[in-house]
Each structure stands twice: as structure tokens, then as C-alpha cells.
Design a protein around this motif. Structure first.
Motif, PDB file in Angstrom:
ATOM      1  N   UNK A   1       0.837  -1.221   0.074  1.00  0.00           N
ATOM      2  CA  UNK A   1       0.113   0.061  -0.092  1.00  0.00           C
ATOM      3  C   UNK A   1       0.759   1.203  -0.067  1.00  0.00           C
ATOM      4  N   UNK A   2       2.042   1.232   0.486  1.00  0.00           N
ATOM      5  CA  UNK A   2       2.950   1.967   0.622  1.00  0.00           C
ATOM      6  C   UNK A   2       3.497   2.431  -0.950  1.00  0.00           C
ATOM      7  N   UNK A   3       3.357   1.735  -1.761  1.00  0.00           N
ATOM      8  CA  UNK A   3       3.790   1.908  -3.122  1.00  0.00           C
ATOM      9  C   UNK A   3       2.666   2.225  -4.029  1.00  0.00           C
ATOM     10  N   UNK A   4       1.702   1.752  -3.644  1.00  0.00           N
ATOM     11  CA  UNK A   4       0.417   2.121  -4.684  1.00  0.00           C
ATOM     12  C   UNK A   4      -0.504   3.362  -4.252  1.00  0.00           C
ATOM     13  N   UNK A   5      -0.400   3.388  -2.722  1.00  0.00           N
ATOM     14  CA  UNK A   5      -1.252   4.550  -2.263  1.00  0.00           C
ATOM     15  C   UNK A   5      -2.592   4.432  -2.800  1.00  0.00           C
ATOM     16  N   UNK A   6      -3.182   5.437  -3.159  1.00  0.00           N
ATOM     17  CA  UNK A   6      -4.652   5.851  -3.586  1.00  0.00           C
ATOM     18  C   UNK A   6      -4.968   4.952  -4.647  1.00  0.00           C
ATOM     19  N   UNK A   7      -4.061   4.444  -5.366  1.00  0.00           N
ATOM     20  CA  UNK A   7      -4.251   3.716  -6.687  1.00  0.00           C
ATOM     21  C   UNK A   7      -4.708   2.426  -6.218  1.00  0.00           C
ATOM     22  N   UNK A   8      -4.564   1.878  -5.114  1.00  0.00           N
ATOM     23  CA  UNK A   8      -4.954   0.682  -4.545  1.00  0.00           C
ATOM     24  C   UNK A   8      -6.085   0.597  -3.664  1.00  0.00           C
ATOM     25  N   UNK A   9      -6.666  -0.445  -3.634  1.00  0.00           N
ATOM     26  CA  UNK A   9      -7.846  -0.791  -2.770  1.00  0.00           C
ATOM     27  C   UNK A   9      -7.618  -2.125  -2.191  1.00  0.00           C
ATOM     28  N   UNK A  10      -7.892  -2.396  -0.493  1.00  0.00           N
ATOM     29  CA  UNK A  10      -7.653  -3.320   0.054  1.00  0.00           C
ATOM     30  C   UNK A  10      -8.974  -4.374  -0.491  1.00  0.00           C
ATOM     31  N   UNK A  11      -8.841  -5.528  -0.719  1.00  0.00           N
ATOM     32  CA  UNK A  11     -10.001  -6.511  -1.019  1.00  0.00           C
ATOM     33  C   UNK A  11      -9.970  -7.530   0.011  1.00  0.00           C
TER      34      UNK A  11
ATOM     35  N   UNK B   1     -18.038  -4.041 -10.567  1.00  0.00           N
ATOM     36  CA  UNK B   1     -18.795  -4.513 -11.476  1.00  0.00           C
ATOM     37  C   UNK B   1     -19.755  -3.326 -12.257  1.00  0.00           C
ATOM     38  N   UNK B   2     -20.232  -2.444 -11.286  1.00  0.00           N
ATOM     39  CA  UNK B   2     -20.918  -1.321 -11.599  1.00  0.00           C
ATOM     40  C   UNK B   2     -20.301  -0.332 -12.233  1.00  0.00           C
ATOM     41  N   UNK B   3     -18.903  -0.326 -12.248  1.00  0.00           N
ATOM     42  CA  UNK B   3     -18.062   0.776 -12.550  1.00  0.00           C
ATOM     43  C   UNK B   3     -18.152   1.923 -11.779  1.00  0.00           C
ATOM     44  N   UNK B   4     -18.278   1.867 -10.482  1.00  0.00           N
ATOM     45  CA  UNK B   4     -18.395   2.874  -9.598  1.00  0.00           C
ATOM     46  C   UNK B   4     -17.094   3.065  -8.917  1.00  0.00           C
ATOM     47  N   UNK B   5     -16.120   2.248  -9.261  1.00  0.00           N
ATOM     48  CA  UNK B   5     -14.732   2.413  -8.751  1.00  0.00           C
ATOM     49  C   UNK B   5     -13.790   1.691  -9.672  1.00  0.00           C
ATOM     50  N   UNK B   6     -12.660   2.237  -9.767  1.00  0.00           N
ATOM     51  CA  UNK B   6     -11.637   1.742 -11.107  1.00  0.00           C
ATOM     52  C   UNK B   6     -10.225   1.816 -10.362  1.00  0.00           C
ATOM     53  N   UNK B   7     -10.062   1.074  -9.211  1.00  0.00           N
ATOM     54  CA  UNK B   7      -8.601   1.021  -8.473  1.00  0.00           C
ATOM     55  C   UNK B   7      -7.562   0.293  -9.607  1.00  0.00           C
ATOM     56  N   UNK B   8      -6.452   0.813  -9.683  1.00  0.00           N
ATOM     57  CA  UNK B   8      -5.542  -0.026 -10.516  1.00  0.00           C
ATOM     58  C   UNK B   8      -5.079  -1.239  -9.878  1.00  0.00           C
ATOM     59  N   UNK B   9      -5.110  -1.366  -8.633  1.00  0.00           N
ATOM     60  CA  UNK B   9      -4.359  -2.163  -7.867  1.00  0.00           C
ATOM     61  C   UNK B   9      -5.440  -2.862  -6.778  1.00  0.00           C
ATOM     62  N   UNK B  10      -5.705  -4.204  -6.919  1.00  0.00           N
ATOM     63  CA  UNK B  10      -6.218  -4.782  -5.679  1.00  0.00           C
ATOM     64  C   UNK B  10      -5.386  -5.636  -4.949  1.00  0.00           C
ATOM     65  N   UNK B  11      -5.175  -5.090  -3.624  1.00  0.00           N
ATOM     66  CA  UNK B  11      -4.470  -6.088  -2.681  1.00  0.00           C
ATOM     67  C   UNK B  11      -5.433  -6.714  -1.896  1.00  0.00           C
ATOM     68  N   UNK B  12      -5.301  -8.017  -1.992  1.00  0.00           N
ATOM     69  CA  UNK B  12      -6.206  -9.130  -1.495  1.00  0.00           C
ATOM     70  C   UNK B  12      -5.465  -9.490  -0.001  1.00  0.00           C
ATOM     71  N   UNK B  13      -6.502  -9.262   0.786  1.00  0.00           N
ATOM     72  CA  UNK B  13      -5.995  -9.637   2.260  1.00  0.00           C
ATOM     73  C   UNK B  13      -6.558 -11.049   2.887  1.00  0.00           C
ATOM     74  N   UNK B  14      -7.154 -11.444   1.901  1.00  0.00           N
ATOM     75  CA  UNK B  14      -7.852 -12.875   2.410  1.00  0.00           C
ATOM     76  C   UNK B  14      -6.983 -13.846   2.976  1.00  0.00           C
ATOM     77  N   UNK B  15      -5.979 -13.817   2.504  1.00  0.00           N
ATOM     78  CA  UNK B  15      -4.787 -14.783   3.123  1.00  0.00           C
ATOM     79  C   UNK B  15      -4.298 -14.400   4.445  1.00  0.00           C
ATOM     80  N   UNK B  16      -4.498 -13.196   5.059  1.00  0.00           N
ATOM     81  CA  UNK B  16      -3.776 -12.998   6.025  1.00  0.00           C
ATOM     82  C   UNK B  16      -4.634 -13.478   7.477  1.00  0.00           C
TER      83      UNK B  16
END
Lengths: 168, 292
Positions: free
Chosen positions: B21-31, B42-57
Motif C-alpha cells: 500500500x506504501x507503493x501504490x497508495x490511492x491507486x490501490x484498494x484493499x480486497x 462490476x458497476x464501474x463505480x470504482x476503478x482502482x488500478x491495483x487490488x491488494x487481496x488480504x484474504x490470506x492474512x
């Protein structure tokens, strides 16, 4: 700092209806589209694509989830059961088969679009709480739209399977 | 529709998640559970360039009790909270609310922290956390900090979380002997977002209420603590007359706006009716008469 590059495609391996599946998938593809378009398992229906209609419901690691709100890459390592598996396999002691028979008997479907997901959703309730009241059945099915039946016959069918399985 | 193109990262631990998240900042969203975010994509209400998937934590998931506090990890699924004996014992308000949080299939995957961080104004859990006086534990590059729930929700889908931070847990003071909870909401379909609703936590002895926390949701751009109504209810026995006075005082606490679905006046009326019903639940009053 050793930073992996963000991926746009990933290799995934998981189980679908008891069979191992290994594929490379685009990260933006949702699980419903992967099952339908890549594996040809079209029983998982795609309606609203934002989690409201419930038509894409399937079983992931033993619990029902929305396949439109899960990425295919997130299924890596998971055990997925779709209606194709639940209706023919021995995943839940033939609960789905019982539900199918009652849906047929009571006209609990017309066009059939909602039916696969409705069956999987109902099966989770029958397995966990066969003593469920009509009100609890309605609450459990509340996330699945049906535009044909008006729900009454669906609740009747699920209630009938619940009663026969809880012996009440 | 289909989600816009994005790329995807799957950190192995919280430290690596913070690096990403330090690298991508506002470009990323936590998934997390994805039950709101993937719908928004899916509704194109958001368009982050990176998703950081935390489901494995897995260190972010789980429910425990420590030093008088119920601790709920951010990645804990709604389903687990719904069926948790610890939650039923120490924060029964959450157990009351949980069946109203979306539908079974969504609760199987949606997460506690996801609902808090997404901060939908009509969501149940943010209001519950305010009524329970929860504190949120937040981790970032600079370390760990805590924010009280009542200061956390700052506006429409906006929270005290800064870019580069992740919500890791909620800490909820365990309910004491006299602690009781009430939860009410109105929705068009069971499990849909509420038209209006409230979460109440109070100490109850007979029909006397103390330490009353009332948090409304669905009536403003963020959950609202109804302090004027609560202070009326703390002044003596919860008689129908006092409840009516508290309903009247809600005008000091809430100012619902008109929107495309309902008028502000209708939401205010519903808030008043729900308040009387919830207080009736706490003191076992016949709520039909008090609801008028």
C-alpha cells in the motif's frame, strides 16, 4: 524490499465438483464467468452481477457465496460445488435431489433462471436447520430473487423438505 | 457489467501488505470479503488500478476476549460473528444485528472490517460499533493507533483511515451485568440496506436506563449518535411519557435529508417509531402504544 509485480493473470488450481482444475485466469474475471465461459458449467447463472439477485450462488468450501462477488483467482485452493455437482453428486445426502422433487411437485419454478441458486441456498438451510420455521425459510431465501412464482410455492417446497427431514 | 481492468497482489503478511500500500497508495484498494467492493467494480463505480487481496492474512481473522474486551479481527466473516458464543455473551448487540446484515450468502464471505472501512451510511455494523463504544485498531507504516468508533466515521463512505493504513481489529468493552441491547431496522426486503434503523446499548435495571448509547443508521451520510434522546432516557424510569419526550428530542440529534426514495420527514418519523420500539424492547414495554 523484494516486491512482486502486480499480476493481470495468475495460475490457479482448485476443485470443481470433485474434479481438479488448473488454469491461467485473468485476475479481473469473476468466478461465475470462469465457470460458465471456461469450464462450460452454465448452471451458475449471471443476473445482476452486483450481488443482489443471488442467481450466481454456489458452494465454496462448504458455504454458499455469490460467484459474481468473488474473483476466479480467489478460488485458488478452494473446493467449489456448483448446481451440476450438487444435483448429481453425493455432497449433501441428496438434499438437492429432494428439493428438486418438491420444486417439481409444487410448481416452485417457471422459467427456471433462479432455480439452481435457489436450490443451493435452500440446501444450506435444510442441512443446518431442518426445523426452520416458514419465517426463517423466507429470511434465508431473501437474497435470491424469483420473478415468476411469487415465492409462495418455493417456501412451500423448502418447508416440505425441512419437515420430512426433521421428522416433524 | 464486468469489472474494469486492474492488477492484483496477494501479500503474505501484514508487513508485506503495508509495503504494497506504501507503493501504490490511492491507486490501490484493499480486497477483503469483496461484497461491496467487487459489486462497485462490476458497476464501474470504482476503478482502482491495483487490488491488494488480504484474504490470506489469517492473523486478521478471529474473535477473542482479552482484559475485559471483545476483540474482533477485521477479516472475521459476518457468519462467524452471527454464530459466535463469545459475541452473544459479550456484545449481544452484534448478534441481534447480524441477521439483518445482507443475506446468508453475503454473510458467509463479507467481513466485519470490510463493512466498517467501507462505511456505508445505511450499514448496520458501524452504528453497532458506535453504540458499543468500540475502538478500532489501525496499522500503518508508522505503527499502530486506535480510534473510537464515534470519531471514526467522518462522512459519506469516509473514515479516519488514511492512505497507507489498514484496519486490523475492533475492540469492544465486554457488556457488564446489567448491559442490554436492542436493535431495530426497517428495510423493503429482509437483508437489504435499511431505510432507517438504530442500535442501542444501555445498562437496564427494571425500567430505569443508564449509560444509554443510541446510534442511528440510514438517516444521514454517516451513523449518528443520538445524545439528546439518550440523555432524556437517562433521567428516570422509561415510562411511555419519557419515551415520547425522547422521540421529540430526536429533532436535536437527527436531520434526515430528502432523497430519491424517501423524504427526510418520513425518515424522521420512522426514526421516532423505531426508537420507541427499541426502548420498549429494553424494558419489555408494550411497544405498540409507545410507538405512536
Amino acid at each position: 524490499m523484494n516486491t512482486p509485480k502486480p499480476a493481470t493473470e495468475l495460475d490457479v488450481a482448485f476443485t470443481v465438483n470433485g474434479e481438479r482444475v488448473e488454469r491461467r485466469v485473468p485476475v479481473r474475471q469473476n468466478l461465475a464467468d470462469f465457470l460458465r465461459d471456461t469450464l462450460g458449467l452454465t448452471g451458475t447463472h449471471v443476473g445482476c452481477e452486483h450481488g443482489v439477485c443471488g442467481a450466481c450462488t454456489l458452494r465454496c468450501n462448504g458455504v454458499i457465496v455469490r460467484a459474481c462477488l468473488m474473483l476466479a483467482v480467489q478460488a485458488d485452493g478452494a473446493d467449489i460445488v456448483t448446481i451440476e455437482g450438487a444435483a448429481t453428486g453425493n455432497y449433501d445426502g441428496a438434499i438437492v435431489a429432494d428439493l428438486q422433487r418438491e420444486f417439481h411437485q409444487r410448481n416452485a419454478l417457471q422459467c427456471g433462471f433462479c432455480t439452481p441458486a435457489m436450490l443451493l441456498t435452500a440446501a444450506e438451510l435444510v442441512a443446518a436447520r431442518p426445523q426452520a420455521s416458514r419465517e426463517e425459510i423466507r429470511a434465508h431465501l431473501s437474497g435470491n430473487y424469483c420473478r415468476c412464482t411469487g415465492y409462495q410455492s418455493i417456501v412451500d417446497a423448502v418447508e416440505s423438505v425441512c419437515r420430512s427431514r426433521s421428522g416433524t | 457489467m464486468k469489472a474494469p481492468a486492474f492488477s492484483y497482489l496477494r501479500p503474505e503478511n501484514i508487513s508485506q501488505a503495508i509495503d504494497f500500500i506504501d507503493i501504490y497508495g490511492d491507486e490501490a484498494r484493499w480486497l477483503a470479503g469483496g461484497q461491496s467492493l467487487l459489486a462497485a467494480l462490476n458497476m464501474r463505480l470504482a476503478a482502482p488500478s491495483v487490488l491488494i487481496d488480504i484474504n490470506g492474512l489469517s492473523e486478521l481473522a478471529g474473535i477473542s476476549v482479552n482484559a475485559g474486551k471483545l476483540i474482533i479481527g477485521a477479516l472475521t466473516r459476518h457468519r462467524e460473528i452471527e454464530h459466535s458464543p463469545l459475541v452473544a455473551q459479550h456484545a449481544s448487540l452484534l448478534a441481534l444485528a447480524m441477521p439483518h446484515v445482507a443475506h446468508a450468502a453475503v454473510r458467509n464471505r463479507g467481513t466485519f472490517g470490510g463493512s466498517i472501512a467501507f462505511a456505508d451510511p445505511a450499514a448496520e455494523l458501524p452504528a453497532c460499533c458506535i453504540a458499543l463504544d468500540a475502538e478500532f485498531v489501525i496499522v500503518g507504516r508508522g505503527g499502530e493507533r486506535r480510534v473510537r468508533a464515534r470519531h471514526f466515521f467522518t462522512g459519506l463512505y469516509e473514515t479516519a483511515l488514511q492512505t497507507g493504513e489498514i484496519l486490523v481489529a475492533a475492540e469492544i468493552p465486554c457488556a457488564r451485568d446489567k448491559g442490554r441491547a436492542a436493535f431495530r431496522e426497517l428495510a423493503r426486503r429482509h437483508g437489504d440496506y435499511a431505510i432507517a434503523g438504530l442500535a442501542v446499548q444501555a445498562a437496564v435495571e427494571g425500567d430505569v436506563l443508564r449509560d444509554v448509547n443510541i446510534a442511528f443508521f440510514g438517516v444521514d451520510s454517516k451513523p449518528v449518535l443520538a445524545e439528546h434522546a439518550a440523555s432524556v432516557l437517562e433521567q428516570g424510569a422509561a415510562t411511555p411519557a419519557r419515551i415520547e419526550q425522547a422521540q421529540h428530542q430526536l429533532a436535536q440529534d437527527l436531520a434526515p435529508q430528502d432523497d430519491v426514495h424517501y423524504s427526510g420527514a418520513m425518515r424522521m418519523q420512522l426514526a421516532r417509531v423505531l426508537l420507541a420500539r427499541a426502548i420498549g424492547d429494553l424494558v419489555n414495554l408494550e411497544t405498540k402504544s409507545a410507538a405512536r
